[in-house]
Design an enzyme around this catalytic site. Structure first.
Site, PDB file in Angstrom:
ATOM      1  CG  HIS A  64      -1.826  -1.142   1.385  1.00  0.00           C
ATOM      2  ND1 HIS A  64      -1.644  -2.118   2.330  1.00  0.00           N
ATOM      3  CD2 HIS A  64      -2.939  -1.477   0.699  1.00  0.00           C
ATOM      4  CE1 HIS A  64      -2.623  -3.014   2.236  1.00  0.00           C
ATOM      5  NE2 HIS A  64      -3.427  -2.650   1.256  1.00  0.00           N
TER       6      HIS A  64
ATOM      7  CB  SER B 237      -1.414 -10.384   1.037  1.00  0.00           C
ATOM      8  OG  SER B 237      -2.763 -10.565   1.424  1.00  0.00           O
TER       9      SER B 237
HETATM   10  P1  AMP Z   1      -6.390  -4.147  -0.287  1.00  0.00           P
HETATM   11  O1  AMP Z   1      -6.221  -3.286   0.902  1.00  0.00           O
HETATM   12  O2  AMP Z   1      -5.896  -5.544  -0.111  1.00  0.00           O
HETATM   13  O3  AMP Z   1      -7.772  -4.071  -0.911  1.00  0.00           O
HETATM   14  O4  AMP Z   1      -5.415  -3.550  -1.398  1.00  0.00           O
HETATM   15  C1  AMP Z   1      -5.465  -2.196  -1.734  1.00  0.00           C
HETATM   16  C2  AMP Z   1      -4.580  -1.944  -2.925  1.00  0.00           C
HETATM   17  O5  AMP Z   1      -3.238  -2.297  -2.598  1.00  0.00           O
HETATM   18  C3  AMP Z   1      -4.959  -2.781  -4.153  1.00  0.00           C
HETATM   19  O6  AMP Z   1      -4.851  -1.994  -5.314  1.00  0.00           O
HETATM   20  C4  AMP Z   1      -3.942  -3.880  -4.130  1.00  0.00           C
HETATM   21  O7  AMP Z   1      -3.664  -4.409  -5.411  1.00  0.00           O
HETATM   22  C5  AMP Z   1      -2.723  -3.136  -3.594  1.00  0.00           C
HETATM   23  N1  AMP Z   1      -1.754  -4.097  -3.059  1.00  0.00           N
HETATM   24  C6  AMP Z   1      -1.985  -5.075  -2.152  1.00  0.00           C
HETATM   25  N2  AMP Z   1      -0.872  -5.810  -1.944  1.00  0.00           N
HETATM   26  C7  AMP Z   1       0.080  -5.292  -2.765  1.00  0.00           C
HETATM   27  C8  AMP Z   1       1.446  -5.619  -3.040  1.00  0.00           C
HETATM   28  N3  AMP Z   1       2.060  -6.634  -2.421  1.00  0.00           N
HETATM   29  N4  AMP Z   1       2.109  -4.866  -3.937  1.00  0.00           N
HETATM   30  C9  AMP Z   1       1.492  -3.843  -4.586  1.00  0.00           C
HETATM   31  N5  AMP Z   1       0.215  -3.476  -4.368  1.00  0.00           N
HETATM   32  C10 AMP Z   1      -0.486  -4.199  -3.482  1.00  0.00           C
END
Ligand code: AMP
Length: 281
Positions: free
Chosen positions: A38, A186
């Protein structure tokens, strides 16, 4: 760094900043539990636009009935600290009722694409994602929104949505951020206990193996998928959800890896579902 709670506040903030010298507005949608992945999106936004809003919202409509909505990690204070350090200008953290007013009956569904890859095993997931991202784009009036390639199918669905609805927000995709040992960051990695953490490395190993095969000239989907299947089979604790080579725009399977093809995997490690992917150059 201000914390905004309502759509009206976010819209007003965006309009004021934009009018203040013709600035551009960036949006980084997240579900919180922020990590270095993020942070990389926030940094990309700060470099690219004048003002950056980070939304933190655990979106109930993208979780299935038996999924982890209730236990999804919520670390709001730490999230605000990280967003501030990375240079975000505001946090948008609405309640569920603010984004889904009582009786809300309007959803955005990208047909076809929403039933592929993660959408195949998580019915309704992408309908929830496209609905909430449309609400966030409309409320923020953002010029650009930043997403991670980590969720590659999500990017395909959202690009289609922005194009079909003629939304004014440009989608910017940022690279996958990984732990030193390869595991894609993640928020759900927090669920991995004991040996699951090392088993989870199988996903990134499969991705690297695929990249190496392609670099060595192997472009047949059948060979790439078979090799990945074998690598997963060596880890009986892991249950594969999908291994696919698709066209990144349509998410339709392809027989040959070409530039623009996406090799993507999803697997269960214990009760945690993880994803990873690589794009063909
Ligand atoms: P989330 O909070 O899991 O819904 O993710 C929010 C944003 O962060 C989304 O656009 C995800 O693709 C991005 N994101 C999550 N994990 C990663 C990562 N390891 N590398 C790059 N972007 C990420």
């Amino acid at each position: 760094m201000e914390i905004l709670r309502t759509v009206a506040e976010l819209r007003q903030w965006s309009r004021e900043e934009r009018n203040d010298g013709g600035n551009t507005i960036g949006l980084v949608p997240t579900m919180g539990a922020l990590h270095a992945g993020h942070a990389s999106l926030i940094r990309a936004a700060v470099r690219s636009v004048g003002f950056v809003a980070v939304s933190i919202f655990v979106n109930p409509t993208q979780f299935g009935p038996n999924e982890d909505y209730a236990v999804y990690p919520r670390t709001f204070d730490a999230d605000c600290a990280l967003a501030k350090i990375e240079g975000a200008d505001v946090i948008f953290a609405p309640t569920v009722e603010e984004l889904y007013p009582a009786g809300a009956a309007t959803f955005v569904e990208v047909e076809g694409l929403s039933n592929r890859l993660d959408g195949a095993s998580r019915p309704g997931h992408f309908r929830g994602v496209s609905t909430v991202v449309a609400k966030l784009m409309i409320a923020s009036e953002a010029d650009r929104a930043f997403f991670g390639q980590k969720d590659a199918a999500q990017v395909s669905v959202l690009r289609r949505m922005v194009s079909d609805l003629r939304l004014a927000t440009e989608i910017v995709v940022c690279p996958i951020i990984r732990e030193l040992d390869g595991l894609a960051l993640s928020s759900r990695n927090m669920y991995l206990h004991g040996t699951e953490r090392s088993q989870a490395l199988t996903l990134s190993r499969v991705i690297r193996q695929t990249e190496a095969m392609v670099a060595a000239g192997e472009r047949r989907a059948s060979a790439l998928i078979e090799a990945a299947r074998k690598a997963f089979a060596a880890e009986p604790e892991i249950r594969v959800d999908y291994i696919e080579l698709v066209n990144w725009a349509t998410l339709e399977p392809v027989e040959t890896a070409l530039p623009g093809s996406l090799f993507a995997v999803a697997a269960w490690v214990g009760s945690t579902r993880l994803i990873d992917n690589t794009l063909m150059a």
